[in-house]
Every structure is written in C-alpha cells, then in structure tokens.
Design an enzyme around this catalytic site. Sequence first.
Site, PDB file in Angstrom:
ATOM      1  N   TYR A 100      43.997  76.031  22.703  1.00  0.00           N
ATOM      2  CA  TYR A 100      42.841  75.579  23.487  1.00  0.00           C
ATOM      3  C   TYR A 100      42.945  76.156  24.888  1.00  0.00           C
ATOM      4  CZ  TYR A 100      39.812  72.648  26.318  1.00  0.00           C
ATOM      5  OH  TYR A 100      38.848  72.220  27.199  1.00  0.00           O
ATOM      6  N   GLU A 183      34.917  77.764  28.023  1.00  0.00           N
ATOM      7  CA  GLU A 183      35.903  77.169  27.108  1.00  0.00           C
ATOM      8  C   GLU A 183      36.004  77.979  25.828  1.00  0.00           C
ATOM      9  OE1 GLU A 183      36.329  72.623  26.143  1.00  0.00           O
ATOM     10  OE2 GLU A 183      35.095  73.508  24.573  1.00  0.00           O
TER      11      GLU A 183
END
Lengths: 362, 288
Positions: A100, A183
């Site tokens: 992530y 992101e």
Amino acid sequence: MKLLEFEAKEIFNRYGIPIPEGVVINSPDELSGQLNKFSDEVVVKSQVDVGGRGKAGGIIITTKADAVEAARHLFSLPIKGLIPKAILVEEKLPIEHEYYVSITIDRTTRQPMILFAETGGVDIEETARTRPEALRRAGFSPLLPDVPGYLMRRILGTAPKTLGPVINNLYKAFSASDALLAEINPLVTTPKGVFAADAKLIIDDNALIRQGITANRDLTPREREAEENGFSYVELDGSIGVIGNGAGLTMSTLDLIAHYDGKAANFLDVGGGAGRERVMKAVRLVAGMPDVKVIVVNLLGGITRCDEVAKGIIDAGIDQHVITRLAGTNEDEGKALLAENGYQMLETMEAVVKQAVKEAAA
Amino acid sequence: MIYGDHNTGIIVQGATGNQGAFHINLMNQYARETGGRGVVAGVTPGKGGRDVHGVPVYDSVREAMAEHDATTSVLFVPGFAAGDSIMEAADAGLELVVAITEGIPVHDTMRALAFARMEGCTVIGPNCPGILSPGELKLGIMPPHLATPGEVGIISRSGTLTYEVINELTRAGIGQSTVVGIGGDPVIGQTFTEVLERFESDPQTKAVVLIGEVGGNLEEEGANSTDLPLVTYIAGISAPPEKRMGHAGAIIEGGEGDAVSKIARLRRLGIPVAEKPSDIPALVRELV
C-alpha cells in the site's frame, strides 16, 4: 474532484508508473474487438467513484471468453447506487505481493506525507485500525523535487528497492497534478516488475482550471448552478433553506437549526459582497428545492448593505416565507422594505432560527 | 497587540484590484481613527507609479520597502498568483504576511509557507479575514465597529462567524485584545498553537476564545499546548461526512476531525465548549 481509476492510471503512467495492459469501454460490445490484447485471464472493473467496489461485486476476474458477458453484467450493476459509464478491462497480473502506498497533505506539518504498508489490498483500513504501526509515515519539504533517499529507505524497510522509483514517480504525479491524495492500493510485485493494480487521485478543486479540468462532475445540476454563481452550496434533506455569508457562520446557522431540532435543507454561502442580484439568485436557488418550506437568511458583515439585500429577497418573488438577520449598513431601511413585503427581519441568529424551526414544523 | 501595533507600517499586495483598493481605504480610515500609520504603500506588478486612495503603488515589494518603512503585508492577490506573492514578501524581508486571498491551490500554499519559514517570515492565512487589535491595528477586512478593546483574545478559522462572536462579546460588555482569523484552508500558516504562544506573552490577554470547525485536529493541538484559560466553539456539528461546507478545510476525512469527536476531545482536556455562539460570553465570564 475525484478521478476515476482509469483516469488516475493514465496520469500515473505519464509519470512513469507501470500499469497493467488494459482497455476502457463505454458499452459491452466495444470489448469484443479488443480482446486480442489479452493472453488469458482478465479483470473487469466497474468505473464508479466509491470505496468498497470489490466487496460490492464491481470487480470480476474471468477468462477472455466470458469477458463481454462480465462487462454486460457490470454495466447494469449499481454500486452503492451508482451505475458505471465506463468499464476498465485489464490483464490479470501474476501477483507476488501486495503493498500500500499513498501521498497526502499533512495539515499539522504543512508538508506532503507518504504512507506505506508492506501489506496492501482491500483490508488496509482494518490494518490501519488494528496495527497502526504497520503503516509507515514520512513527511518532507514540499520544496524538494524528489523524495530524499534516506526517507525512501526508512519508508521501504525490508520491502523491495524496486518500489522506490515508483513511489518517487507517484510523488511527481501528486505534485504536478495538484493532488490532495494520490494512492496505489495495491502496488504489486510480479515476475514482470512492479505495477499499480489500482489507482486513486483527488485533485484540489482550487486547481481544476490549471489542471485543464473545466467541469467538476461531482456536482448535481443545482450544485453546478450554485458554482457558476460563485456560491458554496451543499444539499441536505430538511425543509429549512439556509443562506449565509461566510462558511463558518453558515455552518453555525445549520448547527443552530439542528440544536433546536429543525432540519436544514441546504448550506449556501453567498460569499463576500452580498449584493441585490446575488441575493436574489441565492434565494431563488434555495426556494427551488422541492422540500423547502421556509428560508433563513443570515448575513453579517461591515460592508453588507441591508437595503440591497432586502431588495434582492423581494426581487426573488418566491412563495416561501423568508426570515432574515441582517447586520451591516442601512439596517432600518432594509427592515422596513422587508416588512412592507411580508418578510421578517429579527435581531439575532438565534431568534431567526427558532422562528424558522417553528414555521417548518407547522 | 500580538502581531503589531499602531506603529506598524503596512504594504498591501494586490493594491489595484477591487478588493485591495476597497480595503486600503477601510484600513486607512481605521488608522486615522486610532492614530495608526496604516497602509504606507501598495504593490501590483506592472502598475507602479499609480496611487490608490492616496497610497503610492510600486511594481515590487522590494521597491516599496526601499521608499517606506514597513514590516507587514496584507495580501489580496488572486488565487493563482498569491503563492508567488507570499514568497516575494518573504524574500523582501517582511516579517508578517496576512494572506486574505481565497482559493489558492493548496500545493502553492504549501510551497509558499515552506519558503516563508526559511526566510523567517510569519504567515497568517490564507483564506482569512486578518487581524484586529481594537483601537490599535487592523490588518485585513474585519469590520472594526463590532469590536471593543479588552482582555479576551480570539482565534478563529472563520470570517463572519468571528464577527458574530466579537458582536456577542461586545454586547455582553467583554472587550477583545486581539482577534486573529487564521483561515479556513486545510494548510495555513499560523495555527491555533502558534497564535496561543503569542497570546501567552501578551500582558493584555487574560483568556482566549478558540473558534474552530470540522476537519483536522488543530483545535485540540492548540488547546493542549497552552495554560491560558480557554473557551471553544466548534462549527459543523451537523455537517455530513465527506461534504465540503464552503471552507476547503471543513471536510471530515476518514472519521477524523468530525465535530462530535473534536468536542469530546476538547472536553476531555477540561475545556468548556459552547453549544452555540451566544453561550460564549457567559463561559468567558466564568474564567475572567
């Protein structure tokens, strides 16, 4: 403004971030001619701007042969009420590991901040809650063109060094696109290299023009009308229309309505210089919402001309009652004008709100 | 008087625009009433040599400073150019920039603030109404007639809501020492914490009212950093999550910064939180 996954991926790719081979289609039939791009399995992904898309069935992994059928299914499947206008079909990556990474703006330090976790994927929010230490954070000066090496080493820990250039490119994309959030979740390693398997990009509304984006499509038609007039406007679900000047005062008016057990229909901040024309447009806009029974106008400022505001309210010529609190110059003239036309002007915002709650309940 | 007094010389950047010209006039009206120096020069690139309400305009901050004794800029430059103007002011050696401008891209703000900090220049705002020390100094656009000199400081993320609170305090007979609008954007120069530090060393200020909003946790950080008696009010308790209520900063992100939990955290620190603006004067009276 939030971009869709395929739009974000296009931008990321422009900054050197590898993305899976894929096509964007606007109807299921468009897919059949493009399937030869793919070797075997594909991922069919609904392009809606909501979280939890995968868990809601918006992502289907299937064979090439069944891909058109899967796309047809997704075009008619609402995800949290939204039907996709586009679908992204991508090669299925041979994923080794999911990471992530995101970059956001930290209000406290006033700097960009990178968040990284060695276990990415759909459960990242759960990870953030249960094991916050697994999410590594690092901020750095916005005047630097690149993420400094020492910081990258700290972020990556034992994760592969090949992620470093991708994260640095994500910072370049974040910076150049005026992003509030960039992101990649998951950022994946495969035998073919590192890829952004998903992408999220939110652009600063104050920079849309500079980014070449002319229409903020996150808006409803009434919200767009408000934007064209320079109002800040949010629709809610009550019956008391609210017009104020200044975000804080307008929010506080909404809170006061809730405090007295009323329900506001909207938030409308007319901004500075509330003149006759602007007030008329604001009153008409709010009165046009079907559920609005009564409208509160709360304007405070040294330079607000109350007689002009009163004329704007009268010009609007609406059916609903308008209750005002105006503080500025020419208060007496404004009050007299309003009274002649059956509208009310009261001394304090509390008095105005109490009266409006009473009328909305009647 | 925590950011200047009646001797403060002011430069207005963006002097020839509507807003700039209008507020030069109002700031100088107030300066005449209070015996202050007011706005001594204006700056608009390409418009040097003009004058606005009797104030000479220069092409650059450096040129203005060569001719005038000034320490502070009030900035009305439009959004896309404002970040650059903050850096110009810092580079020229001004001590304080009060950025009134609304709608500056947040990346510009972030870079300008980092640059100003390196140059030792303090920034208030952007997207703020400025500073008012009643009877002493007005930097920005606050309507001074609502205020009266006294012992209570105010720090606020809002504009007109601040005027509402000033009005409530004045009506209750409670005067103000300095009112600071720190701005409604997600990224701002001086935060509650830094303004509170100034209030701590200000002998005039006996208590401070913090006016906050949904979004972020700057209010709690500030409240936790000081020994000064505080009263707080947080706007946006009825704001739905993910909706932006006018101020770019007033958006609730990922469950953090919503008004209910913000208020709970403030109460845990033992700080009185007013339920509505009209409750603020009574809570202040209990402190001073």
